[in-house]
Design a protein around this motif. Structure first.
Motif, mmCIF file in Angstrom:
data_model
loop_
_atom_site.group_PDB
_atom_site.id
_atom_site.type_symbol
_atom_site.label_atom_id
_atom_site.label_comp_id
_atom_site.label_asym_id
_atom_site.label_seq_id
_atom_site.Cartn_x
_atom_site.Cartn_y
_atom_site.Cartn_z
ATOM 1 N N LEU A 1 0.892 -1.168 -0.078
ATOM 2 C CA LEU A 1 -0.167 -0.056 -0.055
ATOM 3 C C LEU A 1 0.904 1.194 0.035
ATOM 4 C CD1 LEU A 1 -2.710 -0.776 2.694
ATOM 5 C CD2 LEU A 1 -3.058 -0.394 0.234
ATOM 6 N N SER A 2 1.801 1.290 0.621
ATOM 7 C CA SER A 2 2.689 2.300 0.990
ATOM 8 C C SER A 2 3.704 2.530 0.025
ATOM 9 C CB SER A 2 3.465 2.477 2.339
ATOM 10 O OG SER A 2 4.137 1.388 2.448
ATOM 11 N N GLY A 3 3.969 1.690 -1.134
ATOM 12 C CA GLY A 3 5.152 1.532 -2.097
ATOM 13 C C GLY A 3 6.584 1.319 -1.393
ATOM 14 N N GLY A 4 6.632 0.451 -0.697
ATOM 15 C CA GLY A 4 7.861 -0.041 -0.147
ATOM 16 C C GLY A 4 8.276 0.718 1.085
ATOM 17 N N ARG A 5 7.479 1.365 1.940
ATOM 18 C CA ARG A 5 7.668 2.083 3.009
ATOM 19 C C ARG A 5 7.555 1.745 4.226
ATOM 20 N NH1 ARG A 5 4.387 6.888 3.244
ATOM 21 N NH2 ARG A 5 3.227 6.346 1.799
#
Length: 367
Positions: free
Chosen positions: A128-132
């Motif tokens: 969801l966070s793009g790899g964060r």
């Protein structure tokens, strides 16, 4: 059969030192905020609802990103004044409101959870966070989750050993085969969602050499939780971590430092906003956690140069962080902000001062 490694009781032999050493240059300095979702008070001193507390955390994380911070973490607790029992759900809402800041736990009590579900929740957050997403695993210095989920404290060590081992298997990707004694085994099990970017994993350590060695064995990062006394007493654990990584053939890993604190415009204001609530909270948990009931003199000692509390003006807090990071060779500092009973306004002000004034000053002091 894949099980956790046998624990070692090797004690660190390096004496504590206050001689600064340069933080690992391969890892950039980073700065985060941690919260346990402490219930705040309104302007009239009345506690707000748990629901509003949870909603406010999303705004805190947005403010943290706007202030330039690198990480926002939510610790798992199950108490009336710290009602953050599902941190990953709140972090998902934060992911939708932010673009850059890394998000994760602080900590996830793996001993009383299922490693497969923890992996699935945080791999979902990572998507969801793009790899964060990140995850900080812990055994649980607060044991509320053990009776809540039906676990026996007599199995405290075994639960964490085996579940950490399984979590390490899950991080490798691919079908998982694993056997243990604390849950049913897995055989060629595909666990989804798959990670398409790494999920940084830390273990929170409060003073156990066995935990330091375990962290190194799996090649995880080390988060030192210093909530009392001088940071210098943790220097042997940092040294032990480096030696254990080398002996296990693991790559160097970051070391983080986690401590409570509060930033306000002046030292006096920070103390006035923090002390009465800190006193009340520590007094409340002293019987079950073995803490000494704080006095004003002990509080002043802890907020002093060698204490564990980072309470004061931006310059005061920055100087203390810059002094203590090199002592353990840490490249990351996470400030645990908030105490039950503080106001949301004071917390938001502290977040903005921490990101906008403290962090730039620490970077300047450390060159």
């Amino acid at each position: 059969m894949n099980t956790a490694p046998e624990s070692t009781t090797t004690e660190p032999t390096t004496e504590p030192t206050t001689e600064p050493t340069t933080p690992e240059k391969r890892f950039p300095l980073s700065f985060g905020l941690n919260t346990f979702g402490d219930v705040t008070n309104d302007a009239d001193g009345r506690p707000i609802s748990q629901a509003q507390t949870i909603r406010d955390l999303v705004g805190h994380a947005v403010a943290a990103e706007e202030a330039g911070l690198d990480y926002f973490g939510i610790g798992e607790h199950h108490t009336d004044d710290m009602p953050l029992s599902a941190a990953d759900v709140v972090l998902g809402a934060i992911a939708a409101r932010t673009e850059r800041i890394h998000l994760g736990s602080a900590v996830t009590v793996l001993s009383s959870d299922d490693p497969v579900r923890v992996f699935q929740r945080y791999s979902t957050l990572n998507a969801l966070s793009g790899g964060r997403a990140e995850v900080i695993l812990g055994r649980g210095s607060s044991i509320d989750s053990f009776p809540l989920f039906g676990f026996d404290l007599n199995d405290y060590e075994t639960l964490f050993e085996e579940k950490t081992n399984l979590f390490a298997h899950l991080l490798r990707g691919g079908p998982v085969t694993w056997e243990g004694t604390t849950r049913r085994g897995l055989r060629d099990q595909d666990v989804v969602p798959h990670l398409d970017t790494p999920l940084p994993t830390w273990i929170g350590v409060g003073g156990s050499p066995e935990s330091v060695i375990r962290t190194a064995h799996y090649g995880f990062s080390l988060m030192l939780a210093v909530i009392g006394g001088p940071v210098a007493r943790f220097a042997p654990y940092a040294e032990l971590f480096h030696k254990a990584l080398e002996q296990f053939g693991q790559e160097p890993q970051p070391i983080g430092l986690h401590s409570p604190g509060h930033v306000a415009a002046t030292d006096e204001q920070a103390r006035e906003e923090f002390w009465p609530h800190y006193r009340d909270m520590i007094t409340k948990v002293s019987a079950t956690r073995g803490f000494a009931i704080p006095t004003e003199s002990s509080f002043l000692r802890e907020i002093g140069p060698d204490g564990s509390l980072y309470v004061g003006s931006p310059e005061t807090v920055a100087a203390k962080i810059a002094k203590n990071l090199p002592i353990v060779g840490a490249n990351r500092f996470d400030l645990k902000y908030g105490i039950p009973g503080m106001t949301d306004e004071s917390l938001l002000t502290g977040i903005r001062l921490y990101g906008g004034e403290v962090v730039p000053r620490v970077r300047e002091l450390l060159g």
